[in-house]
Design a protein around this motif. Structure first.
Motif, PDB file in Angstrom:
ATOM      1  N   ILE A  64       0.835  -1.209   0.000  1.00 59.87           N
ATOM      2  CA  ILE A  64       0.000   0.000   0.000  1.00 59.87           C
ATOM      3  C   ILE A  64       0.864   1.252   0.000  1.00 59.87           C
ATOM      4  N   GLN A  65       1.910   1.237   0.821  1.00 58.41           N
ATOM      5  CA  GLN A  65       2.790   2.402   0.916  1.00 58.41           C
ATOM      6  C   GLN A  65       3.459   2.703  -0.418  1.00 58.41           C
ATOM      7  N   GLN A  66       3.995   1.674  -1.066  1.00 52.61           N
ATOM      8  CA  GLN A  66       4.662   1.902  -2.348  1.00 52.61           C
ATOM      9  C   GLN A  66       3.676   2.361  -3.418  1.00 52.61           C
ATOM     10  N   HIS A  67       2.478   1.749  -3.429  1.00 49.35           N
ATOM     11  CA  HIS A  67       1.497   2.114  -4.449  1.00 49.35           C
ATOM     12  C   HIS A  67       1.045   3.562  -4.291  1.00 49.35           C
ATOM     13  N   THR A  68       0.966   4.057  -3.071  1.00 46.75           N
ATOM     14  CA  THR A  68       0.524   5.437  -2.840  1.00 46.75           C
ATOM     15  C   THR A  68       1.663   6.441  -2.977  1.00 46.75           C
ATOM     16  N   GLU A  69       2.907   6.017  -2.751  1.00 42.99           N
ATOM     17  CA  GLU A  69       4.035   6.945  -2.856  1.00 42.99           C
ATOM     18  C   GLU A  69       4.497   7.131  -4.299  1.00 42.99           C
ATOM     19  N   ASN A  70       4.285   6.127  -5.149  1.00 40.62           N
ATOM     20  CA  ASN A  70       4.688   6.242  -6.561  1.00 40.62           C
ATOM     21  C   ASN A  70       3.726   7.152  -7.319  1.00 40.62           C
ATOM     22  N   GLU A  71       4.264   7.945  -8.236  1.00 40.87           N
ATOM     23  CA  GLU A  71       3.410   8.681  -9.168  1.00 40.87           C
ATOM     24  C   GLU A  71       3.356   7.904 -10.471  1.00 40.87           C
ATOM     25  N   TYR A  72       2.155   7.740 -10.987  1.00 42.07           N
ATOM     26  CA  TYR A  72       1.951   6.971 -12.209  1.00 42.07           C
ATOM     27  C   TYR A  72       1.615   7.895 -13.377  1.00 42.07           C
ATOM     28  N   THR A  73       1.977   7.438 -14.571  1.00 44.12           N
ATOM     29  CA  THR A  73       1.629   8.151 -15.801  1.00 44.12           C
ATOM     30  C   THR A  73       0.804   7.226 -16.680  1.00 44.12           C
ATOM     31  N   VAL A  74      -0.278   7.749 -17.252  1.00 40.43           N
ATOM     32  CA  VAL A  74      -1.084   6.947 -18.179  1.00 40.43           C
ATOM     33  C   VAL A  74      -0.311   6.803 -19.483  1.00 40.43           C
ATOM     34  N   ALA A  75       0.112   5.572 -19.776  1.00 42.62           N
ATOM     35  CA  ALA A  75       0.897   5.317 -20.981  1.00 42.62           C
ATOM     36  C   ALA A  75       0.010   5.182 -22.212  1.00 42.62           C
ATOM     37  N   PHE A  76      -1.057   4.398 -22.072  1.00 39.65           N
ATOM     38  CA  PHE A  76      -1.979   4.219 -23.197  1.00 39.65           C
ATOM     39  C   PHE A  76      -3.283   3.667 -22.650  1.00 39.65           C
ATOM     40  N   THR A  77      -4.292   3.580 -23.503  1.00 35.27           N
ATOM     41  CA  THR A  77      -5.596   3.048 -23.107  1.00 35.27           C
ATOM     42  C   THR A  77      -5.963   1.888 -24.022  1.00 35.27           C
ATOM     43  N   GLY A  78      -6.907   1.080 -23.572  1.00 33.60           N
ATOM     44  CA  GLY A  78      -7.340  -0.054 -24.381  1.00 33.60           C
ATOM     45  C   GLY A  78      -8.171  -0.998 -23.543  1.00 33.60           C
ATOM     46  N   PHE A  79      -8.467  -2.175 -24.063  1.00 33.63           N
ATOM     47  CA  PHE A  79      -9.260  -3.217 -23.421  1.00 33.63           C
ATOM     48  C   PHE A  79     -10.718  -2.812 -23.306  1.00 33.63           C
ATOM     49  N   ALA A  80     -10.987  -1.643 -22.706  1.00 33.42           N
ATOM     50  CA  ALA A  80     -12.356  -1.139 -22.566  1.00 33.42           C
ATOM     51  C   ALA A  80     -12.281   0.377 -22.469  1.00 33.42           C
ATOM     52  N   GLY A 115     -12.031   3.839 -21.104  1.00 30.11           N
ATOM     53  CA  GLY A 115     -11.658   4.313 -19.781  1.00 30.11           C
ATOM     54  C   GLY A 115     -10.643   3.440 -19.066  1.00 30.11           C
ATOM     55  N   PHE A 116     -10.224   2.318 -19.659  1.00 30.91           N
ATOM     56  CA  PHE A 116      -9.222   1.445 -19.037  1.00 30.91           C
ATOM     57  C   PHE A 116      -7.839   1.987 -19.390  1.00 30.91           C
ATOM     58  N   ALA A 117      -7.134   2.507 -18.386  1.00 28.41           N
ATOM     59  CA  ALA A 117      -5.849   3.175 -18.605  1.00 28.41           C
ATOM     60  C   ALA A 117      -4.704   2.319 -18.080  1.00 28.41           C
ATOM     61  N   TYR A 118      -3.681   2.112 -18.910  1.00 26.56           N
ATOM     62  CA  TYR A 118      -2.470   1.403 -18.503  1.00 26.56           C
ATOM     63  C   TYR A 118      -1.506   2.427 -17.927  1.00 26.56           C
ATOM     64  N   MET A 119      -1.246   2.348 -16.603  1.00 28.41           N
ATOM     65  CA  MET A 119      -0.417   3.336 -15.910  1.00 28.41           C
ATOM     66  C   MET A 119       0.911   2.722 -15.493  1.00 28.41           C
ATOM     67  N   VAL A 120       1.984   3.504 -15.625  1.00 26.97           N
ATOM     68  CA  VAL A 120       3.324   3.049 -15.234  1.00 26.97           C
ATOM     69  C   VAL A 120       3.964   4.091 -14.327  1.00 26.97           C
ATOM     70  N   SER A 121       4.934   3.632 -13.534  1.00 32.12           N
ATOM     71  CA  SER A 121       5.666   4.523 -12.639  1.00 32.12           C
ATOM     72  C   SER A 121       7.157   4.377 -12.881  1.00 32.12           C
ATOM     73  N   ASN A 122       7.852   5.500 -12.989  1.00 34.49           N
ATOM     74  CA  ASN A 122       9.304   5.467 -13.192  1.00 34.49           C
ATOM     75  C   ASN A 122      10.042   4.964 -11.959  1.00 34.49           C
ATOM     76  N   THR A 123       9.395   5.050 -10.796  1.00 37.04           N
ATOM     77  CA  THR A 123      10.068   4.678  -9.552  1.00 37.04           C
ATOM     78  C   THR A 123       9.704   3.282  -9.071  1.00 37.04           C
ATOM     79  N   SER A 124       8.876   2.579  -9.815  1.00 38.74           N
ATOM     80  CA  SER A 124       8.456   1.235  -9.404  1.00 38.74           C
ATOM     81  C   SER A 124       9.166   0.174 -10.236  1.00 38.74           C
ATOM     82  N   GLN A 125       9.582  -0.887  -9.564  1.00 43.67           N
ATOM     83  CA  GLN A 125      10.222  -2.019 -10.243  1.00 43.67           C
ATOM     84  C   GLN A 125       9.323  -3.253 -10.240  1.00 43.67           C
ATOM     85  N   TRP A 126       8.048  -3.054  -9.968  1.00 41.36           N
ATOM     86  CA  TRP A 126       7.128  -4.195  -9.886  1.00 41.36           C
ATOM     87  C   TRP A 126       6.934  -4.856 -11.246  1.00 41.36           C
TER      88      TRP A 126
END
Length: 533
Positions: free
Chosen positions: A106-122, A124-135
């Motif tokens: 929870i802490q890592q998910h809330t501390e990371n800032e995410y950027t919407v890279a692209f959309t698809g699937f449905a 309003g479904f946004a694929y988000m990535v974080s530069n600081t996450s290694q997940w």
């Protein structure tokens, strides 16, 4: 970069990973190339649709190939904060995968800032990535059949939120009451490519969250308030409003949709003096019946079926398709079963007065966007038109309608993932006869052949853009031919695509008919050229 052919007006640009993909997307958005119509980004590809009359695929590859992928735009997108109740069913499993505690997830998910890279699937479904996450979170072995709207989920390097209830294989870590897709907003998608997203811990809450009341993705057909309208008595298998579709909505995660046989829709409109892009009724396999209130001029095109008119006095007579049909007050029109083809189109002079949704009157059966499918007792208001609007009296079908007894030949262009398949499978694609199965619909034709197609490359394909006409090969090895309501992105390799000029024909192929694919090009990577056309 690799440049792969998709069809006559689309190429796929393959890059090494998401960072390069976003860098190229930034570059093309900041300094557009003349002739590009639309870009659909994905995990490590950009699907680029262009105008062949303005730029060739070789010139486009050369222009894109010169872009610097080391530089990212300094511009930052809009910032959105999403409150999350971290109580998802997979939260403990994600912590186990990462080798940490639930609170640390929870802490890592809330501390990371995410950027919407692209959309698809449905939508309003946004694929988000974080530069600081290694997940890198694996998907579930068995996808869930039902994931609630608002579910916050992880898969691979991405985080996302399900905009509507749907099946899915992502790991669920929480729920939010924020609505990802809402047509009552000026911008229906809350998250769009380039937006920055921060998640906030909203505390524990029951696993079931009811989203607030809001408008849905489709509208009911309005009851007529004019004297001139059609009252629906029967809709047959399916009757939908369709026009030429939603162009340029990829950033919202929406494909074009529109009529399955656009040539028939244009003809229907020209016959009654409408502009060729007006909405018509798309009627599947006949069975349609309606009564006219007021006098109106209509036309029927597409799949040929018996057309019967019963007057208010009980007189019955038959009329022909591809000609103007005058209906008087109280006349009842009914359609029989087509002798060939699948879809017929009904136009009315002046057009049907229904509101557009995202610039189109088409109903998209995959994303559930547009005027709702017609039902019995609906009343369709018919608009007025200038008496000077000319009628076309020389319309004819653009092609012979296919039937179940013949083999329909569709021209195809190989790519973009032809090299993922064995040479034997590439040969089988064109030599083998494929039968259309009953599971087919507006999303695509599901085909069955005696031999399945096998792959050389067996690794998972990151989701990438798809187009109408794409022939996707899932794990079964049996092709799916994408049609008007296809998903914007797909996770199975596309071996080839149907030529644009045969898409209307493909949209009329009936269940149990047979298809043979005819390659009109060989697969090869596109080499950039600076030569002028």
């Amino acid at each position: 970069m690799r440049f792969l052919p998709v069809n006559s007006n689309t190429i796929m640009v393959e890059l090494s990973g998401l960072a390069e993909t976003l860098a190229l997307l930034d570059s093309l958005n900041m300094s557009p190339i003349w002739g590009i119509e639309e870009i659909i980004p994905a995990a490590r590809t950009l699907m680029v649709r262009f105008w062949p009359t303005k730029i060739s695929s070789q010139q486009l590859a050369a222009e894109i190939g010169r872009r610097d992928l080391q530089e990212r735009s300094l511009a930052t997108g809009k910032r959105i904060e999403i409150p999350v109740h971290y109580n998802g069913d997979d939260l403990a499993l994600v912590a186990e995968i990462l080798g940490c505690t639930v609170q640390e997830v929870i802490q890592q998910h809330t501390e990371n800032e995410y950027t919407v890279a692209f959309t698809g699937f449905a939508p309003g479904f946004a694929y988000m990535v974080s530069n600081t996450s290694q997940w890198n979170i694996p998907r579930r072995t068995t996808p869930r059949t039902r994931i609630p709207a608002g579910a916050v989920a992880l898969a691979g390097e991405f985080s996302s939120i399900y905009p509507q209830m749907s099946p899915g294989g992502w790991q669920i870590i929480g729920l939010t009451t924020e609505r990802m897709w809402d047509l009552s907003r000026s911008s229906p998608a809350l998250l769009q490519p380039g937006y920055r997203v921060n998640f906030r811990d909203a505390g524990h809450r029951s696993a079931t969250i009811s989203l607030p009341e809001t408008s849905g993705s489709h509208i009911a057909v309005p009851v007529s308030v004019t004297s001139c309208h059609l009252e629906i008595l029967s809709v047959g298998l399916q009757t939908l409003f369709q026009d030429l579709g939603r162009v340029g909505q990829a950033k919202l995660g929406i494909s074009e949709s529109g009529a399955m046989d656009k040539s028939a829709l244009r003809s229907a409109n020209r016959i009654v003096g409408n502009s060729s892009d007006r909405a018509c009724l798309e009627i599947v396999q006949g069975g349609f019946k309606a009564i006219a209130h007021g006098q109106m001029l209509i036309a029927m095109t597409g799949a040929p079926c018996p057309i019967e008119i019963t007057t208010s006095s009980g007189e019955i007579f038959r009329v022909n398709a591809y000609q103007p049909i005058d209906l008087n007050d109280g006349d009842e029109i009914s359609l029989g079963t087509p002798v060939a083809g699948m879809r017929s189109y009904l136009s009315a002079r002046g057009g049907f007065t229904i509101p557009a949704i995202l610039s189109s009157h088409s109903f998209d059966t995959l994303s559930n966007i547009g005027p709702a499918p017609l039902k019995i007792n609906d009343k369709l208001s018919v608009g007025k038109t200038s008496h000077c609007a000319a009628l076309s009296v020389s319309e004819t079908p653009a092609f012979d309608m296919p039937n179940k007894e013949e083999i329909v030949v569709l021209d195809i262009l190989l790519g973009p993932r032809t090299d993922w398949f064995t040479q034997e499978s590439i040969d089988l694609l064109s030599k083998q006869i494929w039968q259309v199965t009953p599971q087919s619909n507006r999303i695509g034709l599901r085909l069955n052949g005696e031999c399945s197609l096998s792959r050389v490359k067996r690794q998972e394909l990151p989701s990438e853009g798809t187009c109408a006409g794409a022939i996707q090969i899932p794990a079964s090895g049996q092709p799916v031919l994408f049609l008007a309501d296809h998903p914007l992105t797909g996770g199975y390799p596309v071996i080839a695509s149907v030529a644009d000029y045969h898409l209307d024909l493909a949209g009329q192929i009936p269940i149990n008919a047979k298809i043979r694919f005819n390659p009109i090009s060989q697969f090869h990577e596109i080499q950039g050229s600076n030569d002028l056309p």
